[in-house]
Design an enzyme around this catalytic site. Sequence first.
Site, PDB file in Angstrom:
ATOM      1  N   GLU A   1      11.006 -80.205 -35.836  1.00  0.00           N
ATOM      2  CA  GLU A   1       9.641 -80.474 -35.360  1.00  0.00           C
ATOM      3  C   GLU A   1       8.616 -79.834 -36.302  1.00  0.00           C
ATOM      4  O   GLU A   1       7.623 -80.462 -36.686  1.00  0.00           O
ATOM      5  CB  GLU A   1       9.491 -79.883 -33.941  1.00  0.00           C
TER       6      GLU A   1
ATOM      7  N   CYS B   1       9.916 -70.052 -27.170  1.00  0.00           N
ATOM      8  CA  CYS B   1      11.131 -69.625 -26.453  1.00  0.00           C
ATOM      9  C   CYS B   1      10.872 -68.466 -25.496  1.00  0.00           C
ATOM     10  O   CYS B   1      11.710 -68.174 -24.652  1.00  0.00           O
ATOM     11  CB  CYS B   1      12.238 -69.278 -27.432  1.00  0.00           C
TER      12      CYS B   1
ATOM     13  N   LYS C   1      12.114 -64.967 -17.350  1.00  0.00           N
ATOM     14  CA  LYS C   1      13.077 -66.080 -17.358  1.00  0.00           C
ATOM     15  C   LYS C   1      13.488 -66.470 -15.934  1.00  0.00           C
ATOM     16  O   LYS C   1      13.921 -67.595 -15.697  1.00  0.00           O
ATOM     17  CB  LYS C   1      14.288 -65.749 -18.220  1.00  0.00           C
TER      18      LYS C   1
ATOM     19  N   SER D   1       5.299 -75.336 -29.854  1.00  0.00           N
ATOM     20  CA  SER D   1       6.430 -76.245 -30.049  1.00  0.00           C
ATOM     21  C   SER D   1       6.763 -76.875 -28.703  1.00  0.00           C
ATOM     22  O   SER D   1       6.648 -76.230 -27.654  1.00  0.00           O
ATOM     23  CB  SER D   1       7.628 -75.445 -30.551  1.00  0.00           C
TER      24      SER D   1
ATOM     25  N   GLU E   1      10.751 -68.826 -15.256  1.00  0.00           N
ATOM     26  CA  GLU E   1      10.933 -70.057 -16.048  1.00  0.00           C
ATOM     27  C   GLU E   1      11.970 -70.978 -15.404  1.00  0.00           C
ATOM     28  O   GLU E   1      11.740 -72.178 -15.237  1.00  0.00           O
ATOM     29  CB  GLU E   1      11.375 -69.683 -17.468  1.00  0.00           C
TER      30      GLU E   1
ATOM     31  N   CYS F   1      12.872 -59.340 -27.207  1.00  0.00           N
ATOM     32  CA  CYS F   1      13.675 -59.255 -25.967  1.00  0.00           C
ATOM     33  C   CYS F   1      14.484 -57.971 -25.852  1.00  0.00           C
ATOM     34  O   CYS F   1      14.914 -57.628 -24.748  1.00  0.00           O
ATOM     35  CB  CYS F   1      14.619 -60.437 -25.862  1.00  0.00           C
TER      36      CYS F   1
ATOM     37  N   GLU G   1       9.795 -78.537 -13.312  1.00  0.00           N
ATOM     38  CA  GLU G   1      10.179 -79.522 -14.352  1.00  0.00           C
ATOM     39  C   GLU G   1      11.589 -79.285 -14.890  1.00  0.00           C
ATOM     40  O   GLU G   1      12.122 -80.112 -15.608  1.00  0.00           O
ATOM     41  CB  GLU G   1       9.161 -79.540 -15.498  1.00  0.00           C
TER      42      GLU G   1
ATOM     43  N   GLU H   1      13.560 -77.123 -33.265  1.00  0.00           N
ATOM     44  CA  GLU H   1      12.208 -76.597 -33.505  1.00  0.00           C
ATOM     45  C   GLU H   1      11.844 -76.649 -34.998  1.00  0.00           C
ATOM     46  O   GLU H   1      10.698 -76.917 -35.345  1.00  0.00           O
ATOM     47  CB  GLU H   1      12.148 -75.151 -32.980  1.00  0.00           C
TER      48      GLU H   1
HETATM   49 FE1  HC1 Z   1      15.492 -63.733 -25.410  1.00  0.00          FE
HETATM   50 FE2  HC1 Z   1      15.754 -66.180 -26.125  1.00  0.00          FE
HETATM   51  S1  HC1 Z   1      15.825 -64.418 -27.532  1.00  0.00           S
HETATM   52  S2  HC1 Z   1      13.874 -65.334 -25.210  1.00  0.00           S
HETATM   53  O1  HC1 Z   1      14.393 -62.638 -26.124  1.00  0.00           O
HETATM   54  O2  HC1 Z   1      14.789 -67.338 -27.292  1.00  0.00           O
HETATM   55  O3  HC1 Z   1      15.567 -63.222 -22.463  1.00  0.00           O
HETATM   56  O4  HC1 Z   1      18.006 -62.236 -25.923  1.00  0.00           O
HETATM   57  O5  HC1 Z   1      17.610 -65.204 -24.180  1.00  0.00           O
HETATM   58  O6  HC1 Z   1      15.861 -68.417 -23.986  1.00  0.00           O
HETATM   59  O7  HC1 Z   1      18.465 -67.150 -27.118  1.00  0.00           O
HETATM   60  C1  HC1 Z   1      15.428 -63.247 -23.604  1.00  0.00           C
HETATM   61  C2  HC1 Z   1      17.006 -62.605 -25.599  1.00  0.00           C
HETATM   62  C3  HC1 Z   1      16.706 -65.091 -24.893  1.00  0.00           C
HETATM   63  C4  HC1 Z   1      15.867 -67.604 -24.835  1.00  0.00           C
HETATM   64  C5  HC1 Z   1      17.416 -66.806 -26.786  1.00  0.00           C
HETATM   65 FE1  SF4 Z   2       9.474 -62.810 -23.750  1.00  0.00          FE
HETATM   66 FE2  SF4 Z   2       9.839 -60.280 -23.041  1.00  0.00          FE
HETATM   67 FE3  SF4 Z   2      11.128 -62.214 -21.801  1.00  0.00          FE
HETATM   68 FE4  SF4 Z   2      11.770 -61.655 -24.299  1.00  0.00          FE
HETATM   69  S1  SF4 Z   2      12.027 -60.317 -22.569  1.00  0.00           S
HETATM   70  S2  SF4 Z   2      11.496 -63.686 -23.439  1.00  0.00           S
HETATM   71  S3  SF4 Z   2       9.809 -61.091 -25.151  1.00  0.00           S
HETATM   72  S4  SF4 Z   2       8.924 -61.896 -21.771  1.00  0.00           S
END
Ligand code: HC1
Ligand code: SF4
Length: 568
Positions: free
Chosen positions: A279, A296, A355, A316, A358, A502, A363, A276
């Site tokens: 980039e 992220c 997540k 990104s 996600e 997070c 994809e 990142e």
């Molecule tokens: Fe997160 Fe991440 S920091 S988004 O908050 O970028 O869930 O811990 O896992 O993917 O590494 C959450 C935390 C996490 C991602 C990273």
């Molecule tokens: Fe985003 Fe909240 Fe998930 Fe962290 S815990 S990745 S801030 S939605």
Amino acid sequence: CVTGPATVIQAVAAGRHAAEAMDSFLMKGYVKEQPVDYSCSRGSLEDLPQWEFEKTPRLKRAPMPALPPAERRDNFREVETGLSEETARAEARRCLKCGCYERYDCDLRQEASLHHIEFKKPVHERPYIPIVEDHSIIIRDHNKCISCGRCIAACAEVEGPDILSFYMKHGRQLVGTKSGLPLDQTDCVSCGQCVNACPCGALDYRSEIGRVFRAINDPGKTTVAFVAPAVRSVVSSQYGISYQEASQFIAGLLKKMGFDKVFDFTFAADLTIVEETTEFLTRLQSQERIPQFTSCCPGWVNFVERRYPEIIPYLSSCKSPQMMMGATVKNHFTELSEIDPKDLYVVSIVPCIAKKYEAARPEFATDGIRDVDAVLTSTEMLEMADIKLIEPADVEPQDFCEPYKRVSGAGILFGASGGVAEAALRMAVEKLTGEAITDRLDYQEVRGLQGIKEAAVEAKGKKVNVAVISGLHNVEPILEKIIEGAEVGYDLIEVMACPGGCICGAGHPVPEKIDTLEKRQQVLVNIDQTSRYRKSQENPDILRLYDEYYGEANSPLAHKLLHTHYEA
Ligand code: HC1
Ligand code: SF4
């Protein structure tokens, strides 16, 4: 607040009814055929792999001890109940059996006592309302809802999308979407803060514990777990272990649960920084698509795709660390270990409910094989340890597994708001100046729980302006400006959907129940301060991965496996 005694009594009655029905299923041995209310069940471990958890409510938070600790009982006295000491204590001890696992730490219990509401036998006066399953992750059970409105407030004021509201149906006040559309057709970002705010299990998210146990017990599968940076802070609080011991403890705990390999996806946070920041520096030089937004946080990505698609070009193109880790494990690790990707079951453990959403995106699967097969929240991980009766003393601390063993302190900081920006600055400044930075690694100005933070960094005459935002309502004014074509004055903007990042993810236990957000952040900062490597770009395992596999940052192979595209 509680809207009325009758609602509470009825909610209590509904929950009590569910618990009793569950007991009777267990006694009759129907449990394998019947839909199981897992949150009320007390079955034997042998039954677990055959249970269908996915469509059923689950334990909501980390298990509490069978008896209330002294300070919890004393806390109860702080609530002005108007009841005699004796009655108040008796009330405080009475679990409402609504189906959650809070027991003596229960908000609903305290509210009910505060309003002098006594526990009654269920009256079954109200018709049953079918559970609403209009979202891939979040489910709503109106029968347990007490109309407290906490979910609506969490969506509007904690996270920001503001898509929930009350509505009336058949004389009952229910929670639905403002637009009236099914939840998954709204701007819901799947953060799950509504679930965490609900005091009585009316909102819940789909558990993946059952699938993970099944994979662990399948001799044909090699199971891999990888753990997000922010999980350390909660494990440290939950088990009362120091930040120095947290990483090795988690690796030992997951091995004890039965995973074959345990990786740290802080490693992928380091990989994200290298991709990142490379980039970002390319875009900075050409001044195209600046400001660059981090990508992220899947809650944030969902928000952009659903409400602000005009911002997509500014995101990104990097996948999140979760998906970078999944792609790397399913491609690089399978190649190294000569395992067929379909026999490798990859489980990510995170503080985040978005997540789950996600990892299920089409994809992120090749020929039907997902890069990340299941996502457990940290709460689910603690529940699994509890189901397997693992005591802290049973855990043998150990290192994470090769070949992704070493991680940097910069990657650990990802778990709290400001961490991604701080890690990126540690690399960007080195690249811009061409000199190794040893003195200015800490960017205090981007740490902490404020919704908007800023940093300006000078590097060889170049100024880099960074904004760090958490809570989606805090980013909306900036997005509106960019869409209007106005200058916002930032080059890089980190956005995390949850306030504080997070560490406040809805997949963690509620902070006030076991610790505070400040404490969670401090655990991560302490680990960073004492890490051998504090810059992502100097992590030797990352450098080796580039040497042996990806070639260089932003290479064609890196683009194929570590970058993505977004859809409006
Ligand atoms: Fe997160 Fe991440 S920091 S988004 O908050 O970028 O869930 O811990 O896992 O993917 O590494 C959450 C935390 C996490 C991602 C990273
Ligand atoms: Fe985003 Fe909240 Fe998930 Fe962290 S815990 S990745 S801030 S939605």
